[in-house]
Design an enzyme around this catalytic site. Structure first.
Site, mmCIF file in Angstrom:
data_model
loop_
_atom_site.group_PDB
_atom_site.id
_atom_site.type_symbol
_atom_site.label_atom_id
_atom_site.label_comp_id
_atom_site.label_asym_id
_atom_site.label_seq_id
_atom_site.Cartn_x
_atom_site.Cartn_y
_atom_site.Cartn_z
ATOM 1 C CB SER A 47 -0.874 0.144 1.270
ATOM 2 O OG SER A 47 -1.523 1.229 1.408
ATOM 3 C CE1 TYR A 71 -3.748 -1.796 5.015
ATOM 4 C CE2 TYR A 71 -2.960 0.413 4.561
ATOM 5 C CZ TYR A 71 -3.626 -0.854 4.097
ATOM 6 O OH TYR A 71 -3.811 -1.222 2.954
#
Length: 258
Positions: A140, A153
């Protein structure tokens, strides 16, 4: 000739499902894995997929034995894939001052990091023996800098980038490629609850088409869309003082239960 085979985790929704649809349209056979295997079956029936061109394996990537078993079942039932996409992941806001959130951090790493390595594990030796194959880690843009309230995350996706880079070096002479894909914002159930702006938002099908092209070319690292690569690079080079000031007051990711 036999159809090429792709193994995809997290295939019950979002990016994983869009990748499955993209590869199916391109003529591939599918090995699809998720905890919610029934949702994959329902999607396959709704899309009228040919029964002989896909198989579904119920597995939880956070449970190493579970996802390794799914990979082994794929090898026994469908053979060795040409492409393995470790897509399954979770994204939950955390606050280190809250005891329960330490468990969220542990679950995030178990899913996004150990689960990714465990997804690759059943296929590595066989791909090396064959001298070909592609292992794809879905990272990501959030892995490039830490965002307030999003530590688990961001850290897990930074680890995906570093892990795939390490694995790429290990397999460089084997003929097996390792591809790191860094999505920006994609309109999925994972992002729809975000409380902040999401520039250059893509539909899952748009992302899947671009990702499949990058995978097919054997790109070692690709940010999708390209505009987010520029944004991420600029943020990466900002001095910490300016970066912290820029994000001051930014809404945080929802924590578990919010």
């Amino acid at each position: 000739m036999a159809r090429p085979l792709v193994f995809i985790t997290g295939a019950s929704s979002g990016i994983g499902q869009a990748l499955a649809a993209c590869y199916y349209r391109a003529g591939w056979s599918l090995a699809l894995t998720a905890r919610r295997a029934g949702e994959i079956q329902a999607w396959a029936a709704a899309e009228r997929l040919e029964p002989g061109r896909y198989a579904v394996y119920a597995a939880d990537v956070a449970d190493t034995a579970s996802i390794v078993a799914a990979g082994q079942q794929c090898l026994a039932r469908q053979g060795l894939p040409q492409v393995v996409i470790a897509n399954a992941g979770i994204s939950i806001g955390v606050d280190t001052a809250v005891r329960e959130d330490l468990d969220v951090i542990a679950r995030t790493y178990a899913t996004n990091n150990v689960g990714l390595a465990a997804t690759f594990h059943p296929f590595v030796a066989a791909m090396v023996a064959r001298g070909s194959g592609t292992l794809v880690g879905i990272a990501s843009v959030a892995g490039m800098r830490g965002l307030p309230g999003h530590g688990a995350y961001c850290a897990s996706k930074a680890a995906v980038i570093s892990y795939c880079e390490s694995l790429r070096g290990e397999l460089r002479a084997s003929g097996v490629k390792v591809v790191t894909i860094c999505p920006g914002y994609v309109d999925t159930p994972l992002t729809r609850q975000n409380r902040y702006a999401m520039p250059f938002l893509l539909l899952p099908a748009q992302f899947a088409e671009r990702a499949a092209r990058a995978i097919g070319r054997g790109s070692s690292y690709r940010v999708i869309p390209w505009q987010m690569a520029i944004v991420a690079a600029l943020l990466r080079w900002l001095p910490n003082s300016l970066f912290d000031r820029l994000l001051a007051g930014r809404p945080r990711k929802h924590r578990q239960g919010e």
